[in-house]
Scaffold this active site. Structure first.
Site, PDB file in Angstrom:
ATOM      1  N   TYR A 102      -4.457  15.785  22.186  1.00  0.00           N
ATOM      2  CA  TYR A 102      -4.134  14.673  21.271  1.00  0.00           C
ATOM      3  C   TYR A 102      -3.341  15.204  20.066  1.00  0.00           C
ATOM      4  CZ  TYR A 102      -4.730   9.924  19.494  1.00  0.00           C
ATOM      5  OH  TYR A 102      -4.509   8.634  19.061  1.00  0.00           O
TER       6      TYR A 102
ATOM      7  N   LYS B 207      -3.389   9.958  13.045  1.00  0.00           N
ATOM      8  CA  LYS B 207      -4.459   8.948  12.975  1.00  0.00           C
ATOM      9  C   LYS B 207      -5.356   9.196  11.754  1.00  0.00           C
ATOM     10  CE  LYS B 207      -3.560   6.416  16.653  1.00  0.00           C
ATOM     11  NZ  LYS B 207      -2.892   5.118  16.479  1.00  0.00           N
TER      12      LYS B 207
HETATM   13  P1  NAP Z   1       1.224   0.666  24.077  1.00  0.00           P
HETATM   14  O1  NAP Z   1       1.014  -0.527  24.914  1.00  0.00           O
HETATM   15  O2  NAP Z   1       2.227   1.681  24.571  1.00  0.00           O
HETATM   16  O3  NAP Z   1       1.549   0.217  22.598  1.00  0.00           O
HETATM   17  C1  NAP Z   1       2.107   1.080  21.612  1.00  0.00           C
HETATM   18  C2  NAP Z   1       3.225   0.334  20.989  1.00  0.00           C
HETATM   19  O4  NAP Z   1       3.806   1.031  19.862  1.00  0.00           O
HETATM   20  C3  NAP Z   1       4.346   0.162  21.999  1.00  0.00           C
HETATM   21  O5  NAP Z   1       4.683  -1.198  22.064  1.00  0.00           O
HETATM   22  C4  NAP Z   1       5.426   1.010  21.397  1.00  0.00           C
HETATM   23  O6  NAP Z   1       6.740   0.633  21.755  1.00  0.00           O
HETATM   24  C5  NAP Z   1       5.163   0.776  19.940  1.00  0.00           C
HETATM   25  N1  NAP Z   1       6.061   1.587  19.136  1.00  0.00           N
HETATM   26  C6  NAP Z   1       6.397   2.876  19.281  1.00  0.00           C
HETATM   27  N2  NAP Z   1       7.371   3.209  18.439  1.00  0.00           N
HETATM   28  C7  NAP Z   1       7.654   2.091  17.725  1.00  0.00           C
HETATM   29  C8  NAP Z   1       8.572   1.772  16.695  1.00  0.00           C
HETATM   30  N3  NAP Z   1       9.447   2.677  16.231  1.00  0.00           N
HETATM   31  N4  NAP Z   1       8.581   0.525  16.186  1.00  0.00           N
HETATM   32  C9  NAP Z   1       7.737  -0.407  16.645  1.00  0.00           C
HETATM   33  N5  NAP Z   1       6.852  -0.178  17.625  1.00  0.00           N
HETATM   34  C10 NAP Z   1       6.818   1.055  18.165  1.00  0.00           C
HETATM   35  O7  NAP Z   1      -0.142   1.493  23.921  1.00  0.00           O
HETATM   36  P2  NAP Z   1      -1.550   1.076  23.286  1.00  0.00           P
HETATM   37  O8  NAP Z   1      -2.519   2.014  23.897  1.00  0.00           O
HETATM   38  O9  NAP Z   1      -1.763  -0.372  23.382  1.00  0.00           O
HETATM   39  O10 NAP Z   1      -1.383   1.524  21.762  1.00  0.00           O
HETATM   40  C11 NAP Z   1      -1.573   0.628  20.673  1.00  0.00           C
HETATM   41  C12 NAP Z   1      -2.303   1.336  19.549  1.00  0.00           C
HETATM   42  O11 NAP Z   1      -3.632   1.607  19.979  1.00  0.00           O
HETATM   43  C13 NAP Z   1      -1.703   2.674  19.148  1.00  0.00           C
HETATM   44  O12 NAP Z   1      -1.803   2.837  17.753  1.00  0.00           O
HETATM   45  C14 NAP Z   1      -2.613   3.664  19.847  1.00  0.00           C
HETATM   46  O13 NAP Z   1      -2.615   4.939  19.240  1.00  0.00           O
HETATM   47  C15 NAP Z   1      -3.926   2.946  19.660  1.00  0.00           C
HETATM   48  N6  NAP Z   1      -5.027   3.429  20.522  1.00  0.00           N
HETATM   49  C16 NAP Z   1      -4.889   3.405  21.872  1.00  0.00           C
HETATM   50  C17 NAP Z   1      -5.927   3.897  22.660  1.00  0.00           C
HETATM   51  C18 NAP Z   1      -5.798   3.928  24.162  1.00  0.00           C
HETATM   52  O14 NAP Z   1      -6.540   4.687  24.801  1.00  0.00           O
HETATM   53  N7  NAP Z   1      -4.921   3.161  24.767  1.00  0.00           N
HETATM   54  C19 NAP Z   1      -7.114   4.357  22.073  1.00  0.00           C
HETATM   55  C20 NAP Z   1      -7.231   4.340  20.692  1.00  0.00           C
HETATM   56  C21 NAP Z   1      -6.173   3.869  19.913  1.00  0.00           C
HETATM   57  P3  NAP Z   1       7.558   1.692  22.695  1.00  0.00           P
HETATM   58  O15 NAP Z   1       6.900   1.663  24.020  1.00  0.00           O
HETATM   59  O16 NAP Z   1       8.952   1.169  22.675  1.00  0.00           O
HETATM   60  O17 NAP Z   1       7.477   3.042  22.103  1.00  0.00           O
END
Ligand code: NAP
Length: 259
Positions: free
Chosen positions: A154, A161
């Site tokens: 990570y 984070k």
């Molecule tokens: P996700 O569907 O890939 O969502 C992440 C989003 O961030 C994507 O839409 C991505 O777009 C966007 N992003 C990246 N760069 C960006 C920019 N310059 N401007 C605007 N948006 C941008 O994955 P997710 O898992 O749902 O993640 C959402 C949040 O949850 C994140 O903060 C992640 O760290 C957090 N989280 C996820 C998990 C997990 O296991 N899934 C666990 C804990 C926390 P692009 O694809 O174009 O980059």
């Protein structure tokens, strides 16, 4: 209908697996009017049918690396919605090569990129959205246990984070006097586009399902439900909080013997 009569924005939609989608869908199901934000045109096109399901307009491009893009997006949200009762930031990014191997190898550029998109973007978005926020508004972001503990692979995202979680507390102190709340959900691992960039995430998901007190995988519905609580008036006294939604993994002191 915990969010009946409320309007809000969810940023960070990539596809149906996105936590942004689960949160937006849960908020909509509880009566909220929701508009969506995406990073670029590709996701705008992909997200259009999802937005339609929620009765929302075409997803708004909000590239958080550029202030002008954030400003334009907030102006568009302002035109669509008179004011915001909630804003969800579900955005993170780091270079794939920084999400494996040794943290010590992280480049200056990789560090800055991860911190910029995954941490700074939250206060930046809140700053531009502030004129739209209604009294009592609830702001929410997504974090992970890697902010508190060293989690293999990570790496720099854990540091980002940690900065994001500190930002939650500072924003909560800033906006509290206007009656606004700022919180984060620390979600367990769920297979999404971003999560797939972290090396070994599938093994982590499989392993955790056998270890966590609830003995199951976490789903987007679990995160959506907790988000609705934090966005709703039921959480009127909760601010500056990092709520773990991870089937209890974060509080384990040792692995159960049978796992
Ligand atoms: P996700 O569907 O890939 O969502 C992440 C989003 O961030 C994507 O839409 C991505 O777009 C966007 N992003 C990246 N760069 C960006 C920019 N310059 N401007 C605007 N948006 C941008 O994955 P997710 O898992 O749902 O993640 C959402 C949040 O949850 C994140 O903060 C992640 O760290 C957090 N989280 C996820 C998990 C997990 O296991 N899934 C666990 C804990 C926390 P692009 O694809 O174009 O980059």
């Amino acid at each position: 209908m915990l969010l009946e009569g409320k309007t809000g924005v969810v940023l960070g939609l990539a596809n149906r697996r996105s936590l942004a989608w689960h949160i937006a869908a849960a908020a909509h199901a509880q009566g909220a009017r929701v508009e969506l934000g995406v990073a670029n045109e590709r996701f705008q096109e992909k997200g259009a049918p999802l937005a339609e399901e929620l009765g929302a307009g075409l997803p708004v491009i909000c590239d958080v690396t550029r202030d002008e893009s954030i400003q334009e997006a907030c102006e568009e949200f302002g035109r669509r919605l008179e004011g915001l009762d909630f804003l969800v930031h579900s955005i993170a990014f780091a270079d794939r090569k920084d999400l494996e191997g040794r943290f010590v190898q992280t480049s200056r550029q990789g560090f800055q990129l991860a911190l910029d998109i995954s941490a700074y973007s939250f206060p930046a978005v809140v700053r531009f959205a502030e004129p739209l926020l209604r009294e009592g508004a609830s702001l929410l972001t997504l974090t992970y246990l890697g902010a508190e503990r060293a989690v293999p692979n990570y790496n720099v995202m854990g540091v980002a984070k940690a900065a994001l979680e500190a930002s939650v507390r500072y924003l909560a102190a800033d906006l509290g006097p206007q009656g606004m709340r700022v919180n984060a959900i620390s979600a367990g691992p769920i297979k999404t586009l971003s999560a797939s960039a972290v090396k070994g995430v599938q093994q982590k998901i499989d392993l955790q399902a056998r270890m966590v007190p609830l003995r199951r995988n976490l789903s987007g519905v679990d995160v959506g439900g907790a988000a609705v609580f934090l966005l709703s008036d039921l959480a009127s006294g909760v601010t500056g909080e990092i709520l773990h939604v991870d089937n209890g993994y974060h509080m384990l002191g040792a692995w159960p013997v049978e796992s």
